[in-house]
Scaffold this motif. Structure first.
Motif, PDB file in Angstrom:
ATOM      1  N   TYR A 158       0.855  -1.274  -0.028  1.00 13.11           N
ATOM      2  CA  TYR A 158      -0.040  -0.027  -0.166  1.00 13.11           C
ATOM      3  C   TYR A 158       1.012   1.290  -0.005  1.00 13.11           C
ATOM      4  CZ  TYR A 158      -3.437  -3.511   1.404  1.00 13.11           C
ATOM      5  OH  TYR A 158      -3.974  -4.683   1.563  1.00 13.11           O
ATOM      6  N   ALA A 187      -5.803   1.985   7.136  1.00 13.34           N
ATOM      7  CA  ALA A 187      -6.440   1.314   6.211  1.00 13.34           C
ATOM      8  C   ALA A 187      -5.763   0.079   5.537  1.00 13.34           C
ATOM      9  CB  ALA A 187      -6.460   2.337   4.827  1.00 13.34           C
ATOM     10  N   GLU A 190      -6.322  -2.720   7.394  1.00 11.45           N
ATOM     11  CA  GLU A 190      -7.846  -3.374   7.225  1.00 11.45           C
ATOM     12  C   GLU A 190      -7.649  -4.023   5.802  1.00 11.45           C
ATOM     13  OE1 GLU A 190     -10.413  -0.242   7.916  1.00 11.45           O
ATOM     14  OE2 GLU A 190      -9.810  -0.347   9.993  1.00 11.45           O
ATOM     15  N   GLY A 191      -6.596  -3.952   5.257  1.00 10.01           N
ATOM     16  CA  GLY A 191      -6.449  -4.583   3.994  1.00 10.01           C
ATOM     17  C   GLY A 191      -7.001  -3.706   2.616  1.00 10.01           C
ATOM     18  N   ARG A 192      -6.834  -2.190   2.900  1.00 11.09           N
ATOM     19  CA  ARG A 192      -7.556  -1.172   2.007  1.00 11.09           C
ATOM     20  C   ARG A 192      -6.177  -0.112   1.613  1.00 11.09           C
ATOM     21  NH1 ARG A 192     -10.092   2.775   3.831  1.00 11.09           N
ATOM     22  NH2 ARG A 192      -9.862   2.275   6.011  1.00 11.09           N
ATOM     23  N   GLN A 193      -6.416   0.315   0.582  1.00  5.58           N
ATOM     24  CA  GLN A 193      -5.417   1.599  -0.028  1.00  5.58           C
ATOM     25  C   GLN A 193      -6.172   2.708   0.393  1.00  5.58           C
ATOM     26  OE1 GLN A 193      -2.323   2.178  -1.214  1.00  5.58           O
ATOM     27  NE2 GLN A 193      -3.195   4.143  -0.778  1.00  5.58           N
ATOM     28  N   GLN A 195      -7.578   5.978  -0.002  1.00  2.00           N
ATOM     29  CA  GLN A 195      -7.841   7.026  -1.237  1.00  2.00           C
ATOM     30  C   GLN A 195      -8.242   8.622  -0.780  1.00  2.00           C
ATOM     31  OE1 GLN A 195      -7.535   6.074  -4.382  1.00  2.00           O
ATOM     32  NE2 GLN A 195      -7.369   3.725  -3.863  1.00  2.00           N
TER      33      GLN A 195
END
Ligand SMILES: Cc1cc2nc3c(=O)[nH]c(=O)nc-3n(C[C@H](O)[C@H](O)[C@H](O)COP(=O)(O)O)c2cc1C
Length: 201
Positions: A158, A187, A190-193, A195
């Motif tokens: 990420y 993020a 939590e496995g998110r990029q 944005q």
């Protein structure tokens, strides 16, 4: 995932914070490290050998490492040998590289592991855990562009949102917004990029 969030709430996660030789951004990296440490109790500081060995007009290597150790209350990792246990001991829940140089971006993209920071990244990624990169390089839209592109497609990688810091005078320079390190880290855990990935002027 719930387990991770639960552990985060209990402040039990361990974060690695690795600093590369983008010396002009070290003061901002220290501010980001303070914010990370305010959020997570267990933070392990890491520096590249270049960072550990080089005094510049932006400060001395000794002072930087002493400050990192003070903030984290933990010895700095500054060698491949000291970084290697990150893999087998599953030491980190998240590894942050802030700042990440063009040099280290290239090595990560190419699978080269000849520094403490690239060793930490390799050891950590083998555990299938997230790596968060904050690029700071004058060739972000030149030689490093392909490497950033490669890393964007990698599992568990990420980025701290980045943009052009001086499009007129340094048209190929990219730098992350270090004030976004903590939200980008949350993020990534939590496995998110986070944005938007690309910052607007
Ligand atoms: C004063 C100074 C400032 C530098 N700033 C940067 C920078 O902002 N970004 C970058 O990619 N490289 C920068 N470099 C070059 C890196 O330090 C060099 O590529 C080094 O090999 C990086 O090693 P590392 O990635 O293992 O930390 C700078 C070098 C010096 C001496």
């Amino acid at each position: 995932m719930m387990a991770r969030k639960g552990r985060d709430f209990l402040n039990e996660l361990t974060i690695g914070f690795a600093v590369c030789g983008s010396f002009c951004t070290h003061a901002k990296a220290i501010a980001a490290l303070e914010q990370v440490r305010a959020h997570w109790e267990h933070v392990i500081p890491i520096v590249s050998e270049c960072t550990a060995d080089t005094d510049t007009r932006f400060g001395s290597a000794h002072d930087l490492m002493r400050e990192m150790e003070r903030i984290c209350d933990h010895r700095v990792i500054s060698s491949i040998q000291a970084a290697e246990p990150i893999g087998p001991q599953k030491l980190l829940d998240l590894l942050i590289i802030c700042p990440c140089t063009g040099n280290t971006l290239g090595k990560l993209a190419a699978g080269i592991t000849d520094t403490s920071v690239t060793m930490a990244a390799k050891a950590h990624l083998r555990n299938d855990r997230p790596l968060l990169i904050a690029p700071s390089t004058n060739d972000g839209l030149a030689a490093s562009a392909a490497n950033i592109g490669t890393l964007l497609t990698r599992k568990q990688v990420y980025f701290v949102p980045f943009g052009q810091d001086d499009p007129e005078k340094k048209p190929t320079s990219l730098i992350s917004d270090f004030s976004l390190v903590v939200p980008a880290a949350q993020a990534a855990l939590e496995g998110r990029q986070l944005q938007p990935l690309l910052l607007r002027q």
